[in-house]
Design a protein around this motif. Structure first.
Motif, PDB file in Angstrom:
ATOM      1  N   ALA A 299      36.829  56.302 -17.701  1.00  0.00           N
ATOM      2  CA  ALA A 299      36.468  57.605 -18.207  1.00  0.00           C
ATOM      3  C   ALA A 299      37.905  57.728 -19.368  1.00  0.00           C
ATOM      4  O   ALA A 299      37.403  58.491 -20.548  1.00  0.00           O
ATOM      5  CB  ALA A 299      36.706  58.566 -17.250  1.00  0.00           C
ATOM      6  N   HIS A 300      38.737  57.044 -19.212  1.00  0.00           N
ATOM      7  CA  HIS A 300      40.019  57.438 -19.953  1.00  0.00           C
ATOM      8  C   HIS A 300      40.496  56.195 -20.871  1.00  0.00           C
ATOM      9  O   HIS A 300      41.261  56.201 -21.638  1.00  0.00           O
ATOM     10  CB  HIS A 300      41.196  58.217 -19.543  1.00  0.00           C
ATOM     11  CG  HIS A 300      40.776  59.362 -18.952  1.00  0.00           C
ATOM     12  ND1 HIS A 300      40.342  59.708 -17.373  1.00  0.00           N
ATOM     13  CD2 HIS A 300      40.758  60.769 -19.414  1.00  0.00           C
ATOM     14  CE1 HIS A 300      39.872  60.963 -17.363  1.00  0.00           C
ATOM     15  NE2 HIS A 300      40.508  61.569 -18.576  1.00  0.00           N
ATOM     16  N   ASN A 301      39.721  55.151 -20.971  1.00  0.00           N
ATOM     17  CA  ASN A 301      39.763  53.977 -21.589  1.00  0.00           C
ATOM     18  C   ASN A 301      41.005  53.275 -21.267  1.00  0.00           C
ATOM     19  O   ASN A 301      41.822  52.858 -22.306  1.00  0.00           O
ATOM     20  CB  ASN A 301      39.629  54.312 -23.100  1.00  0.00           C
ATOM     21  CG  ASN A 301      38.300  54.849 -23.560  1.00  0.00           C
ATOM     22  OD1 ASN A 301      37.332  54.183 -22.980  1.00  0.00           O
ATOM     23  ND2 ASN A 301      38.069  55.801 -24.215  1.00  0.00           N
TER      24      ASN A 301
ATOM     25  N   GLY B 116      40.214  42.586 -17.773  1.00  0.00           N
ATOM     26  CA  GLY B 116      39.867  43.737 -18.564  1.00  0.00           C
ATOM     27  C   GLY B 116      38.570  44.263 -17.509  1.00  0.00           C
ATOM     28  O   GLY B 116      38.041  43.341 -16.776  1.00  0.00           O
ATOM     29  N   VAL B 117      38.263  45.447 -17.645  1.00  0.00           N
ATOM     30  CA  VAL B 117      37.376  46.081 -16.899  1.00  0.00           C
ATOM     31  C   VAL B 117      36.370  47.251 -17.896  1.00  0.00           C
ATOM     32  O   VAL B 117      37.105  47.708 -18.669  1.00  0.00           O
ATOM     33  CB  VAL B 117      37.857  46.806 -15.759  1.00  0.00           C
ATOM     34  CG1 VAL B 117      38.550  47.720 -15.782  1.00  0.00           C
ATOM     35  CG2 VAL B 117      36.454  47.209 -14.811  1.00  0.00           C
ATOM     36  N   ARG B 118      35.168  47.012 -17.852  1.00  0.00           N
ATOM     37  CA  ARG B 118      34.445  48.107 -18.527  1.00  0.00           C
ATOM     38  C   ARG B 118      33.225  48.584 -17.916  1.00  0.00           C
ATOM     39  O   ARG B 118      32.912  47.883 -16.888  1.00  0.00           O
ATOM     40  CB  ARG B 118      34.215  47.575 -20.047  1.00  0.00           C
ATOM     41  CG  ARG B 118      33.210  46.513 -19.956  1.00  0.00           C
ATOM     42  CD  ARG B 118      33.017  45.748 -21.691  1.00  0.00           C
ATOM     43  NE  ARG B 118      32.073  44.875 -21.662  1.00  0.00           N
ATOM     44  CZ  ARG B 118      32.188  43.670 -21.502  1.00  0.00           C
ATOM     45  NH1 ARG B 118      33.475  42.952 -21.180  1.00  0.00           N
ATOM     46  NH2 ARG B 118      31.214  42.853 -21.828  1.00  0.00           N
ATOM     47  N   LEU B 119      32.738  49.598 -18.293  1.00  0.00           N
ATOM     48  CA  LEU B 119      31.313  50.131 -17.644  1.00  0.00           C
ATOM     49  C   LEU B 119      30.283  49.117 -17.907  1.00  0.00           C
ATOM     50  O   LEU B 119      29.997  48.662 -18.894  1.00  0.00           O
ATOM     51  CB  LEU B 119      31.098  51.510 -18.288  1.00  0.00           C
ATOM     52  CG  LEU B 119      29.779  52.202 -17.821  1.00  0.00           C
ATOM     53  CD1 LEU B 119      30.046  52.525 -16.223  1.00  0.00           C
ATOM     54  CD2 LEU B 119      29.737  53.316 -18.774  1.00  0.00           C
TER      55      LEU B 119
ATOM     56  N   GLY C 138      35.549  61.776 -22.338  1.00  0.00           N
ATOM     57  CA  GLY C 138      36.679  62.073 -21.081  1.00  0.00           C
ATOM     58  C   GLY C 138      36.102  62.331 -19.872  1.00  0.00           C
ATOM     59  O   GLY C 138      37.057  62.484 -19.050  1.00  0.00           O
ATOM     60  N   PHE C 139      35.133  62.501 -19.581  1.00  0.00           N
ATOM     61  CA  PHE C 139      34.394  62.707 -18.337  1.00  0.00           C
ATOM     62  C   PHE C 139      32.934  62.594 -17.886  1.00  0.00           C
ATOM     63  O   PHE C 139      32.365  62.824 -18.971  1.00  0.00           O
ATOM     64  CB  PHE C 139      34.579  64.352 -18.107  1.00  0.00           C
ATOM     65  CG  PHE C 139      34.320  64.970 -16.749  1.00  0.00           C
ATOM     66  CD1 PHE C 139      35.043  64.859 -15.673  1.00  0.00           C
ATOM     67  CD2 PHE C 139      32.955  65.734 -16.488  1.00  0.00           C
ATOM     68  CE1 PHE C 139      34.783  65.038 -14.291  1.00  0.00           C
ATOM     69  CE2 PHE C 139      32.664  65.907 -15.374  1.00  0.00           C
ATOM     70  CZ  PHE C 139      33.483  65.816 -14.103  1.00  0.00           C
ATOM     71  N   TRP C 140      32.659  61.948 -16.904  1.00  0.00           N
ATOM     72  CA  TRP C 140      31.421  61.591 -16.503  1.00  0.00           C
ATOM     73  C   TRP C 140      30.868  62.384 -15.413  1.00  0.00           C
ATOM     74  O   TRP C 140      31.484  62.401 -14.471  1.00  0.00           O
ATOM     75  CB  TRP C 140      31.434  59.936 -16.017  1.00  0.00           C
ATOM     76  CG  TRP C 140      31.779  59.070 -16.912  1.00  0.00           C
ATOM     77  CD1 TRP C 140      31.966  59.195 -18.286  1.00  0.00           C
ATOM     78  CD2 TRP C 140      32.213  57.898 -16.750  1.00  0.00           C
ATOM     79  NE1 TRP C 140      32.241  58.155 -18.933  1.00  0.00           N
ATOM     80  CE2 TRP C 140      32.537  57.317 -18.227  1.00  0.00           C
ATOM     81  CE3 TRP C 140      32.593  57.076 -15.856  1.00  0.00           C
ATOM     82  CZ2 TRP C 140      32.870  55.982 -18.231  1.00  0.00           C
ATOM     83  CZ3 TRP C 140      32.830  55.683 -15.928  1.00  0.00           C
ATOM     84  CH2 TRP C 140      33.011  55.087 -17.334  1.00  0.00           C
ATOM     85  N   ARG C 141      29.805  62.848 -15.420  1.00  0.00           N
ATOM     86  CA  ARG C 141      29.362  63.691 -14.441  1.00  0.00           C
ATOM     87  C   ARG C 141      28.574  62.931 -13.580  1.00  0.00           C
ATOM     88  O   ARG C 141      27.158  63.095 -13.584  1.00  0.00           O
ATOM     89  CB  ARG C 141      28.701  65.088 -15.070  1.00  0.00           C
ATOM     90  CG  ARG C 141      29.362  66.109 -15.933  1.00  0.00           C
ATOM     91  CD  ARG C 141      28.459  66.995 -16.702  1.00  0.00           C
ATOM     92  NE  ARG C 141      27.969  67.724 -15.480  1.00  0.00           N
ATOM     93  CZ  ARG C 141      27.285  69.016 -15.675  1.00  0.00           C
ATOM     94  NH1 ARG C 141      27.094  69.232 -16.906  1.00  0.00           N
ATOM     95  NH2 ARG C 141      26.894  69.603 -14.681  1.00  0.00           N
ATOM     96  N   LEU C 142      29.179  62.015 -12.996  1.00  0.00           N
ATOM     97  CA  LEU C 142      28.595  61.132 -11.880  1.00  0.00           C
ATOM     98  C   LEU C 142      28.239  62.206 -10.534  1.00  0.00           C
ATOM     99  O   LEU C 142      28.692  63.055 -10.100  1.00  0.00           O
ATOM    100  CB  LEU C 142      29.761  60.307 -11.102  1.00  0.00           C
ATOM    101  CG  LEU C 142      30.169  59.106 -12.202  1.00  0.00           C
ATOM    102  CD1 LEU C 142      31.088  58.196 -11.382  1.00  0.00           C
ATOM    103  CD2 LEU C 142      29.168  58.347 -12.696  1.00  0.00           C
TER     104      LEU C 142
END
Length: 403
Positions: free
Chosen positions: A249-251, A363-366, A376-380
């Motif tokens: 969420a914060h890269n 690395g890791v990404r969505l 800055g925020f994911w409403r999972l």
């Protein structure tokens, strides 16, 4: 007591997606909120929660408490001399020197088992898609706890469907206690079988401590053993999911987590910003008055770790995830006499996982999409209140590049 019309339904979609505005309003207008649904007072401000956790006249033991009916008298819900004796029994396994040894003997092999399987799946490719919650957030704690108990790692797949009903029975709202009791009975039979087959010289660190080889089996401690199966897994599942969630969420660059100091800051700030457990249950052992609210003796108190950790009177800009913040006070592991016994082992588990992730992958990404994204925020959608975690977290891990 304020009559502010605050909606409080721990199982509602609104609360599961974004409880923070609800907590904020409660802290402002109704910091000791009577919940008729749970027949309990919800306490939401940091200073109150911290003080009540440290107050030895606010107890954890109550005969009709769900955890007492499920596990019996354990560390979770005893007080006084009995609680101190139990902590003394387990302390050798969870003290600093022991945790350092367990990191080498148990944590690193558990993490590598999970990451090896992901690298094998990647094969000759440059990246691989992973459902992080199932493969890593679940995989690592169960690989760890099987080794800690001296159980076959391959038994993890059998254990989890029997541990989850235990978690559900102490949730808010709770699932079936009967189902949890049936699952516990299966786990006890399983543990008794493993203890009966124990080999001389075999490594069963937890079970050898609780059930010393050569001594009669103390069946009164089997409930405690099943509690530790739960405590050593599902809270970590939630925390590991939250840390990856915060990183994405914060890269945050995965390589940045190779730095020990920054990695520690990321873990601790995530535990404040999104604690895995939002509520701890306590009972008033005397009449209390909190902010003008009379709390009669024997009343249930829901101490909101989630709300307290975002209290604007305790933390600057509390809704922001800021690993560099100097004030990293934590309530995620409770506080006072009932501070989580396994705090050092848990922190070592999170540190080991994200250190090795940073070294083994580039690395890791969505991977995929999420509903309701805002900067800055994911409403999972998240499950649970005691064990609060994302439902799913699909990520793409990239191969480590040669320097």
């Amino acid at each position: 007591m304020s009559t502010a019309p605050v909606k409080l339904d721990f199982s509602s979609d609104e609360f599961l997606a974004d409880p923070w505005p609800i907590y904020k309003e409660l802290r402002r207008s109704d910091p000791v909120h009577w919940s008729a649904a749970f027949n309990a007072f919800l306490v939401t401000r940091f200073e109150d929660v911290q003080a009540l956790l440290a107050d030895r006249e606010v107890g954890s033991g109550f005969p009709m408490r769900s955890s007492r009916r499920l596990f019996g008298r354990t560390l979770l819900d005893t007080d006084g001399p009995r609680h101190r004796d139990l902590r003394k029994l387990f302390m050798p396994l969870f003290a600093g020197a022991s945790v350092k040894r367990l990191r080498t003997e148990i944590l690193i092999p558990a993490v590598d088992q999970v990451l090896d399987s992901i690298e094998a799946e990647m094969g000759a490719g440059d990246e691989v898609d992973v459902e992080f919650m199932e493969r890593v957030a679940v995989g690592v704690p169960y690989a760890m706890v099987t080794r800690l108990f001296g159980l076959p790692p391959e038994d993890a797949a059998w254990l989890r469907p029997r541990v989850l009903p235990l978690a559900g029975a102490i949730e808010f709202p709770a699932t079936s206690l009967d189902s949890a009791l049936a699952a516990k009975a299966e786990l006890i039979d399983y543990l008794k079988g493993k203890l009966a087959d124990r080999r001389e010289g075999g490594r069963m660190p937890f079970l050898d401590l609780v059930f010393p080889p050569g001594e009669p089996l103390d069946e009164s401690m089997l409930g405690t053993a099943t509690l530790f199966l739960l405590a050593g897994t599902e809270t970590s599942v939630a925390t590991i999911g939250k840390i990856m969630y915060a990183v994405l969420a914060h890269n945050v660059d995965l390589s940045a987590l190779a730095d020990q100091e920054y990695r520690t800051q990321v873990v601790r700030e995530t535990l404040r910003w999104e604690p895995p457990s939002h509520t701890i249950l306590r009972y008033a052992t005397r009449d209390l008055n909190l902010h003008g609210v009379d709390v009669p003796r024997r009343s249930a108190l829901l101490l909101s770790l989630g709300s307290a950790s975002r209290d604007e009177n305790a933390f600057e800009d509390p809704d922001s995830w800021r690993p560099e913040r100097t004030d990293q006070r934590l309530l995620a592991f409770s506080s006072g006499p009932h501070t989580c016994l396994g705090i050092q082992l848990a922190l070592a588990e999170f540190d080991t996982l994200f250190e090795r992730l940073s070294h083994r992958f580039g690395g890791v990404r969505l991977s995929g999409s999420l509903d309701g994204v805002r900067p800055g925020f994911w409403r999972l959608r998240e499950r649970g209140h005691i064990f609060r975690r994302p439902d799913h977290l699909h990520v793409r891990l990239e191969r480590e590049r040669d320097a």
